[in-house]
Scaffold this active site. Structure first.
Site, PDB file in Angstrom:
ATOM      1  N   ASP A 275       0.877  -1.165   0.000  1.00 34.94           N
ATOM      2  CA  ASP A 275       0.000   0.000   0.000  1.00 34.94           C
ATOM      3  C   ASP A 275       0.925   1.230   0.000  1.00 34.94           C
ATOM      4  OD1 ASP A 275      -2.264   1.741   0.659  1.00 34.94           O
ATOM      5  OD2 ASP A 275      -1.381   1.787   2.668  1.00 34.94           O
TER       6      ASP A 275
HETATM    7 MG   LIG Z   1      -2.719   3.061   3.756  1.00 35.93          MG
END
Ligand SMILES: [Mg+2]
Length: 215
Positions: free
Chosen positions: A12
């Protein structure tokens, strides 16, 4: 270092690779005050972080979502270079993984122009093999589609990959895609929230993450 446990390592972006947590919080606060006249608590603002911006704005106010979205993005883009930060040890970790021959990717709910702006402010220490942004899939985390899209681009299977993130949405997406999931506690969400998603591990530092990746 030992061989890596997974040849494909996906991350991410926000709150995991780059510290955009204050940037995101302040952008929301500005947009909500500007458009709605008041901002909810930080806890309410942060609860949706990690999902696409428009989805977050629709939750705050369906009728004002469009204006919130544009107001957020204007302020966010104008303040990215000022508020974005690195995480200690993350650059070293990425370089180590690249040196070990891992194929490295980003899977983010952010839009591509905002990702490019972040790299302009803090240039990446490595070359990413794939970057999946919100434009790349019709549905988003916690759905597995973004992770699966990264694997497709890399011609890799879920078994070959691990996805690392700071939000429960990241871990849900990884689990649904069938790859390993690792939570990191240096972003938005705490250990308890991440552990509830049954990740393979929850780590507190990039050094600890490297230990898990090295098996
Ligand atoms: Mg994040």
């Amino acid at each position: 270092m030992h061989a890596l446990r997974w040849p494909v390592v996906l991350f991410d972006l926000d709150g995991t690779v780059l510290d955009t947590v204050e940037l995101i919080r302040a952008s929301h606060e500005y947009a909500l005050r500007e458009v709605l006249g008041q901002a909810p608590s930080d806890a309410e603002i942060m609860a949706g972080i990690g999902t696409p911006l428009m989805e977050q704005m629709e939750k705050f106010s369906p009728e004002n979502a469009e204006e919130l979205f544009h107001t957020y993005r204007r302020w966010n883009h104008a303040n990215t270079a000022r508020l974005i930060r690195r995480y200690d040890g993350m650059e070293e970790l990425l370089i180590e993984l690249e040196n070990e021959g891992a194929r490295l990717g980003i899977v983010t709910s952010k839009m591509k122009d905002a990702v490019d702006l972040a790299w302009d402010a803090l240039p990446s220490p490595i070359v990413w093999d794939v970057i999946i942004t919100t434009e790349d899939t019709p549905v988003h985390k916690p759905h597995p589609a973004p992770v699966l899209k990264a694997l497709e681009r890399l011609d890799a299977t879920p078994e070959q990959a691990v996805y690392i993130g700071d939000s429960p949405f990241d871990l849900q997406s990884a689990n649904a895609a069938g790859c390993a999931a690792i939570g990191v506690t240096w972003g938005v969400f705490n250990r308890e929230t991440l552990a509830a998603e049954n990740p393979l591990a929850v780590v507190d530092t990039p050094a600890e993450l490297l230990e898990v990746l090295a098996g």
